[in-house]
Write a protein that holds these residues in place. Structure first.
Motif, PDB file in Angstrom:
ATOM      1  N   LEU A   7       0.856  -1.182   0.000  1.00  0.00           N
ATOM      2  CA  LEU A   7       0.000   0.000   0.000  1.00  0.00           C
ATOM      3  C   LEU A   7       0.893   1.234   0.000  1.00  0.00           C
ATOM      4  N   ILE A   8       0.642   2.135  -0.940  1.00  0.00           N
ATOM      5  CA  ILE A   8       1.382   3.391  -1.014  1.00  0.00           C
ATOM      6  C   ILE A   8       0.419   4.503  -0.625  1.00  0.00           C
ATOM      7  N   VAL A   9       0.781   5.252   0.425  1.00  0.00           N
ATOM      8  CA  VAL A   9      -0.088   6.301   0.953  1.00  0.00           C
ATOM      9  C   VAL A   9       0.636   7.634   0.835  1.00  0.00           C
ATOM     10  N   LEU A  52       4.089   2.002   2.398  1.00  0.00           N
ATOM     11  CA  LEU A  52       4.886   3.222   2.296  1.00  0.00           C
ATOM     12  C   LEU A  52       3.950   4.343   2.683  1.00  0.00           C
ATOM     13  N   LEU A  53       4.276   5.042   3.753  1.00  0.00           N
ATOM     14  CA  LEU A  53       3.342   5.978   4.361  1.00  0.00           C
ATOM     15  C   LEU A  53       3.957   7.361   4.475  1.00  0.00           C
ATOM     16  N   ASP A  54       3.392   8.321   3.729  1.00  0.00           N
ATOM     17  CA  ASP A  54       3.832   9.707   3.794  1.00  0.00           C
ATOM     18  C   ASP A  54       3.575  10.242   5.201  1.00  0.00           C
ATOM     19  N   ILE A  55       4.435  11.106   5.668  1.00  0.00           N
ATOM     20  CA  ILE A  55       4.292  11.686   6.997  1.00  0.00           C
ATOM     21  C   ILE A  55       3.368  12.894   6.985  1.00  0.00           C
ATOM     22  N   SER A  56       3.568  13.804   6.042  1.00  0.00           N
ATOM     23  CA  SER A  56       2.844  15.079   6.019  1.00  0.00           C
ATOM     24  C   SER A  56       1.649  15.017   5.083  1.00  0.00           C
ATOM     25  N   MET A  57       0.483  14.725   5.670  1.00  0.00           N
ATOM     26  CA  MET A  57      -0.759  14.689   4.899  1.00  0.00           C
ATOM     27  C   MET A  57      -1.819  15.452   5.674  1.00  0.00           C
ATOM     28  N   GLY A  75      -0.198  -8.382  15.673  1.00  0.00           N
ATOM     29  CA  GLY A  75       0.174  -9.791  15.570  1.00  0.00           C
ATOM     30  C   GLY A  75       0.454 -10.272  14.161  1.00  0.00           C
ATOM     31  N   ARG A  76       0.292  -9.414  13.166  1.00  0.00           N
ATOM     32  CA  ARG A  76       0.553  -9.816  11.782  1.00  0.00           C
ATOM     33  C   ARG A  76       1.846  -9.178  11.289  1.00  0.00           C
ATOM     34  N   ASN A  77       2.454  -9.837  10.334  1.00  0.00           N
ATOM     35  CA  ASN A  77       3.728  -9.385   9.781  1.00  0.00           C
ATOM     36  C   ASN A  77       3.485  -8.307   8.728  1.00  0.00           C
ATOM     37  N   ILE A  78       3.707  -7.059   9.113  1.00  0.00           N
ATOM     38  CA  ILE A  78       3.579  -5.936   8.190  1.00  0.00           C
ATOM     39  C   ILE A  78       4.773  -5.019   8.404  1.00  0.00           C
ATOM     40  N   ARG A  79       5.275  -4.494   7.308  1.00  0.00           N
ATOM     41  CA  ARG A  79       6.413  -3.566   7.364  1.00  0.00           C
ATOM     42  C   ARG A  79       5.898  -2.195   6.957  1.00  0.00           C
ATOM     43  N   ILE A  80       6.012  -1.208   7.858  1.00  0.00           N
ATOM     44  CA  ILE A  80       5.533   0.142   7.587  1.00  0.00           C
ATOM     45  C   ILE A  80       6.746   1.075   7.502  1.00  0.00           C
ATOM     46  N   ILE A  81       6.881   1.692   6.333  1.00  0.00           N
ATOM     47  CA  ILE A  81       8.024   2.555   6.049  1.00  0.00           C
ATOM     48  C   ILE A  81       7.539   3.998   5.953  1.00  0.00           C
ATOM     49  N   ALA A  82       8.156   4.886   6.730  1.00  0.00           N
ATOM     50  CA  ALA A  82       7.868   6.320   6.596  1.00  0.00           C
ATOM     51  C   ALA A  82       8.431   6.775   5.255  1.00  0.00           C
ATOM     52  N   TYR A  83       7.614   7.436   4.480  1.00  0.00           N
ATOM     53  CA  TYR A  83       7.933   7.848   3.116  1.00  0.00           C
ATOM     54  C   TYR A  83       7.901   9.371   3.126  1.00  0.00           C
ATOM     55  N   THR A  84       9.067  10.004   3.294  1.00  0.00           N
ATOM     56  CA  THR A  84       9.068  11.414   3.645  1.00  0.00           C
ATOM     57  C   THR A  84      10.307  12.159   3.167  1.00  0.00           C
ATOM     58  N   ALA A  85      10.205  13.462   3.146  1.00  0.00           N
ATOM     59  CA  ALA A  85      11.368  14.314   2.868  1.00  0.00           C
ATOM     60  C   ALA A  85      12.062  14.705   4.171  1.00  0.00           C
TER      61      ALA A  85
END
Length: 120
Positions: A7-9, A52-57, A75-85
């Protein structure tokens, strides 16, 4: 569950397009959301492995969305990456403290994304 569902946010369509294009070239299936609220709705219907999760929205911030995703996916395997400048050391520490697994600094490239998109 798809091993490679991402998911790209981001509220900027160009940023979503770049990330989507790169992830698809790496074999990921992708969904896009333009807000934290939309991301949470999609996460309720899909079993994402990478976000991939943008910080400033506007609306829910990336930090708030990350915290809610962690609750939703408990409890589930998810990787959340801050997608930011934003890449200052104190900001990085703050992002990791709220539940992000790592930080991907814009503008991104394939090598950076590939290194962070590895699911353990």
């Amino acid at each position: 569950m798809s091993e490679h569902l991402a998911l790209i946010v981001d509220d900027h369509p160009t940023n979503r397009l770049i990330a989507t294009t790169l992830l698809r070239k790496m074999g990921w299936q992708t969904h896009e959301a333009d807000s934290g609220e939309a991301a949470l709705e999609l996460a309720a219907r899909h079993d994402f492995r990478l976000v991939l999760l943008d910080i400033s929205m506007s609306g829910l911030s990336g930090e708030e969305t990350c915290e809610r995703l962690r609750q939703q996916y408990a409890g589930r395997n998810i990787r959340i990456i801050a997608y930011t400048a934003h890449a200052f050391p104190e900001e990085r520490a703050s992002f990791l403290a709220v539940g992000f697994d790592d930080i991907l600094v814009k503008p991104i490239n394939r090598e950076q994304l590939q290194a962070l998109a590895q699911i353990p």
